[in-house]
Write a protein that holds these residues in place. Structure first.
Motif, mmCIF file in Angstrom:
data_model
loop_
_atom_site.group_PDB
_atom_site.id
_atom_site.type_symbol
_atom_site.label_atom_id
_atom_site.label_comp_id
_atom_site.label_asym_id
_atom_site.label_seq_id
_atom_site.Cartn_x
_atom_site.Cartn_y
_atom_site.Cartn_z
ATOM 1 N N ILE A 34 0.837 -1.199 0.000
ATOM 2 C CA ILE A 34 0.000 0.000 0.000
ATOM 3 C C ILE A 34 0.872 1.250 0.000
ATOM 4 O O ILE A 34 0.642 2.186 -0.784
ATOM 5 N N ASP A 35 1.877 1.275 0.850
ATOM 6 C CA ASP A 35 2.781 2.433 0.910
ATOM 7 C C ASP A 35 3.518 2.634 -0.409
ATOM 8 O O ASP A 35 3.666 3.763 -0.886
ATOM 9 N N LYS A 36 3.988 1.551 -1.013
ATOM 10 C CA LYS A 36 4.685 1.641 -2.303
ATOM 11 C C LYS A 36 3.739 2.122 -3.409
ATOM 12 O O LYS A 36 4.130 2.901 -4.273
ATOM 13 N N THR A 37 2.495 1.662 -3.381
ATOM 14 C CA THR A 37 1.514 2.081 -4.381
ATOM 15 C C THR A 37 1.245 3.577 -4.256
ATOM 16 O O THR A 37 1.188 4.299 -5.258
ATOM 17 N N ARG A 38 1.107 4.060 -3.021
ATOM 18 C CA ARG A 38 0.916 5.500 -2.800
ATOM 19 C C ARG A 38 2.105 6.294 -3.325
ATOM 20 O O ARG A 38 1.949 7.315 -3.976
ATOM 21 N N GLN A 39 3.308 5.808 -3.000
ATOM 22 C CA GLN A 39 4.525 6.496 -3.433
ATOM 23 C C GLN A 39 4.610 6.533 -4.961
ATOM 24 O O GLN A 39 4.900 7.580 -5.543
ATOM 25 N N THR A 40 4.331 5.420 -5.607
ATOM 26 C CA THR A 40 4.390 5.352 -7.064
ATOM 27 C C THR A 40 3.354 6.282 -7.695
ATOM 28 O O THR A 40 3.651 7.000 -8.654
ATOM 29 N N SER A 41 2.153 6.297 -7.139
ATOM 30 C CA SER A 41 1.107 7.193 -7.655
ATOM 31 C C SER A 41 1.535 8.644 -7.547
ATOM 32 O O SER A 41 1.337 9.434 -8.467
ATOM 33 N N SER A 42 2.123 8.984 -6.419
ATOM 34 C CA SER A 42 2.588 10.351 -6.209
ATOM 35 C C SER A 42 3.706 10.707 -7.173
ATOM 36 O O SER A 42 3.767 11.822 -7.684
#
Length: 179
Positions: A34-42
């Motif tokens: 979840i944290d990696k997905t947020r970071q990638t989206s950002s």
């Protein structure tokens, strides 16, 4: 939707009463995803760029580079009425300037780097200058992923890019993008 589905699964796992070590491990791994997905989206589309506009996002990014760079960074961003710049060009400009600075940090050995961005009635202009070691365009142009990426991004919005450099000298890059 991927992030929302991950969060839903994470919450469902939290609701389970099983205190097994395996379940806790799955929760931890899912939280990491979840944290990696947020970071990638950002990283794909920075919130600041969407919410506050190109000039503000660039100034924020340039200030962060100033803090970590080993060189002195000068910049001037004067993009006037940004509403006239379409979304695709906005993202290209942001990413190109980001890549130019990443290259400067990694390769230039410069003491001073300058970035200027402004627009006229016909075009958006970006000038990048550094007093670093330069490079041989004939050798680097085909092998350097960053330079190739910059060229392709500029080309994707019908822009033009001109390099002025040679080994053991400065780098000057002039970019124009039609409005």
């Amino acid at each position: 939707t991927i992030l929302q589905e991950q969060i839903y699964i994470y919450r469902k796992l939290n609701e389970m009463t099983d205190d097994s070590r395996e379940l806790k491990e799955i929760q931890t791994l899912l939280k990491h995803v979840i944290d990696k997905t947020r970071q990638t989206s950002s990283e794909l589309l920075p919130n600041l760029l969407t919410n506050q506009g190109l000039s503000h996002a660039l100034i924020e990014r340039l200030e962060r580079f100033k803090q970590r760079a080993s060189f002195h960074l000068d910049y001037e961003i004067d993009l006037g009425d940004e509403q006239l710049i379409d979304h695709e060009k906005t993202l290209v400009i942001y990413r190109v300037i980001e890549e130019l600075l990443n290259n400067a940090v990694k390769h230039s050995e410069a003491k001073r780097v300058s970035v200027y961005a402004w627009q006229t009635a016909e075009q958006i202009c970006i000038d990048y200058l550094d007093d670093g070691k330069g490079f041989d365009m004939k050798k680097r142009d085909n092998t350097q992923i960053g330079l190739r990426s910059i060229r392709e991004r500029i080309k994707s919005v019908n822009g033009e890019i001109e390099f002025e450099t040679e080994k053991s000298k400065h780098v000057k890059i002039y970019i124009t993008i039609p409005r």
